[in-house]
Design a protein around this motif. Structure first.
Motif, PDB file in Angstrom:
ATOM      1  N   GLY A 143      21.892  29.402   7.581  1.00  0.00           N
ATOM      2  CA  GLY A 143      21.806  28.526   8.744  1.00  0.00           C
ATOM      3  C   GLY A 143      21.932  27.059   8.407  1.00  0.00           C
ATOM      4  O   GLY A 143      22.153  26.238   9.292  1.00  0.00           O
ATOM      5  N   CYS A 144      21.810  26.698   7.121  1.00  0.00           N
ATOM      6  CA  CYS A 144      21.923  25.302   6.713  1.00  0.00           C
ATOM      7  C   CYS A 144      23.395  24.906   6.659  1.00  0.00           C
ATOM      8  O   CYS A 144      24.179  25.516   5.936  1.00  0.00           O
ATOM      9  CB  CYS A 144      21.271  25.068   5.357  1.00  0.00           C
TER      10      CYS A 144
ATOM     11  N   GLY B  55      21.514  22.676  12.514  1.00  0.00           N
ATOM     12  CA  GLY B  55      21.662  23.313  11.209  1.00  0.00           C
ATOM     13  C   GLY B  55      21.533  22.367  10.035  1.00  0.00           C
ATOM     14  O   GLY B  55      21.663  22.772   8.885  1.00  0.00           O
ATOM     15  N   LYS B  56      21.268  21.090  10.320  1.00  0.00           N
ATOM     16  CA  LYS B  56      21.129  20.102   9.253  1.00  0.00           C
ATOM     17  C   LYS B  56      19.672  20.000   8.817  1.00  0.00           C
ATOM     18  O   LYS B  56      18.779  19.798   9.636  1.00  0.00           O
ATOM     19  CB  LYS B  56      21.602  18.731   9.709  1.00  0.00           C
ATOM     20  N   VAL B  57      19.434  20.132   7.520  1.00  0.00           N
ATOM     21  CA  VAL B  57      18.105  19.944   6.943  1.00  0.00           C
ATOM     22  C   VAL B  57      17.962  18.460   6.630  1.00  0.00           C
ATOM     23  O   VAL B  57      18.860  17.862   6.026  1.00  0.00           O
ATOM     24  CB  VAL B  57      17.929  20.781   5.654  1.00  0.00           C
ATOM     25  N   VAL B  58      16.856  17.877   7.067  1.00  0.00           N
ATOM     26  CA  VAL B  58      16.611  16.452   6.857  1.00  0.00           C
ATOM     27  C   VAL B  58      15.406  16.306   5.928  1.00  0.00           C
ATOM     28  O   VAL B  58      14.307  16.763   6.258  1.00  0.00           O
ATOM     29  CB  VAL B  58      16.339  15.727   8.191  1.00  0.00           C
TER      30      VAL B  58
ATOM     31  N   SER C 182      11.766  25.436  14.668  1.00  0.00           N
ATOM     32  CA  SER C 182      11.769  24.853  13.324  1.00  0.00           C
ATOM     33  C   SER C 182      12.031  25.897  12.255  1.00  0.00           C
ATOM     34  O   SER C 182      11.638  25.733  11.106  1.00  0.00           O
ATOM     35  CB  SER C 182      10.425  24.172  13.050  1.00  0.00           C
ATOM     36  N   GLY C 183      12.689  26.975  12.625  1.00  0.00           N
ATOM     37  CA  GLY C 183      12.892  28.089  11.708  1.00  0.00           C
ATOM     38  C   GLY C 183      13.581  27.716  10.411  1.00  0.00           C
ATOM     39  O   GLY C 183      13.143  28.109   9.322  1.00  0.00           O
ATOM     40  N   LEU C 184      14.663  26.961  10.499  1.00  0.00           N
ATOM     41  CA  LEU C 184      15.390  26.583   9.286  1.00  0.00           C
ATOM     42  C   LEU C 184      14.512  25.746   8.365  1.00  0.00           C
ATOM     43  O   LEU C 184      14.441  26.013   7.163  1.00  0.00           O
ATOM     44  CB  LEU C 184      16.671  25.817   9.645  1.00  0.00           C
TER      45      LEU C 184
ATOM     46  N   ILE D 261      19.761  35.091  18.243  1.00  0.00           N
ATOM     47  CA  ILE D 261      19.104  33.894  17.725  1.00  0.00           C
ATOM     48  C   ILE D 261      20.069  33.168  16.789  1.00  0.00           C
ATOM     49  O   ILE D 261      20.572  33.757  15.829  1.00  0.00           O
ATOM     50  CB  ILE D 261      17.813  34.257  16.952  1.00  0.00           C
ATOM     51  N   PRO D 262      20.327  31.880  17.052  1.00  0.00           N
ATOM     52  CA  PRO D 262      21.176  31.115  16.132  1.00  0.00           C
ATOM     53  C   PRO D 262      20.536  31.066  14.742  1.00  0.00           C
ATOM     54  O   PRO D 262      19.304  31.018  14.633  1.00  0.00           O
ATOM     55  CB  PRO D 262      21.221  29.720  16.752  1.00  0.00           C
ATOM     56  N   PRO D 263      21.319  31.065  13.668  1.00  0.00           N
ATOM     57  CA  PRO D 263      20.756  31.116  12.310  1.00  0.00           C
ATOM     58  C   PRO D 263      19.740  30.019  12.017  1.00  0.00           C
ATOM     59  O   PRO D 263      18.768  30.244  11.306  1.00  0.00           O
ATOM     60  CB  PRO D 263      21.966  30.975  11.398  1.00  0.00           C
TER      61      PRO D 263
END
Length: 113
Positions: free
Chosen positions: A101-102, A75-78, A46-48, A32-34
């Motif tokens: 992961g961010c 990996g970008k938080v908006v 929407s894990g991050l 699973i990607p971070p």
């Protein structure tokens, strides 16, 4: 109310686990990607974003900013909406940046005041 409850409808990671269903997009094994790791280690699109709002809820310096929303693009938080002060926004960026992961935090859609 808390960010997690307001944005995703869960009050805790335990509530999220009860409501989650396996995704057909989930990779096999532990690949699973971070940015796709959910609140309980499961695959989640929407894990991050969920882990970021959970981190906001765990920080006593951050009240629930009722006009702020959190999303993610890879990996970008908006962050979108409005926050009370620049200090609150700076703290949110700091907290979000520390979540595994961010890769970046986008605040272009946030107004202060």
């Amino acid at each position: 109310m808390g960010f997690l409850k307001r944005i995703f409808g869960f009050g805790s990671p335990d509530e999220a686990a009860l409501a989650s269903t396996p995704s057909p997009e989930a990779p096999a094994g532990n690949d699973i990607p971070p940015e796709r790791v959910g609140l309980n280690g499961e695959y989640d699109q929407s894990g991050l974003a969920k882990r970021v709002v959970w981190a906001f809820d765990q920080d006593n310096d951050l009240d629930d900013e009722e006009r702020l929303w959190v999303a993610q693009t890879g990996g970008k938080v908006v962050l979108k909406g409005e926050v009370a002060t620049q200090e609150v926004l700076d703290k949110m960026v700091s907290v979000a940046s520390g979540v595994d992961g961010c890769t970046d935090v986008d605040t272009d859609q946030v107004s202060v005041g």
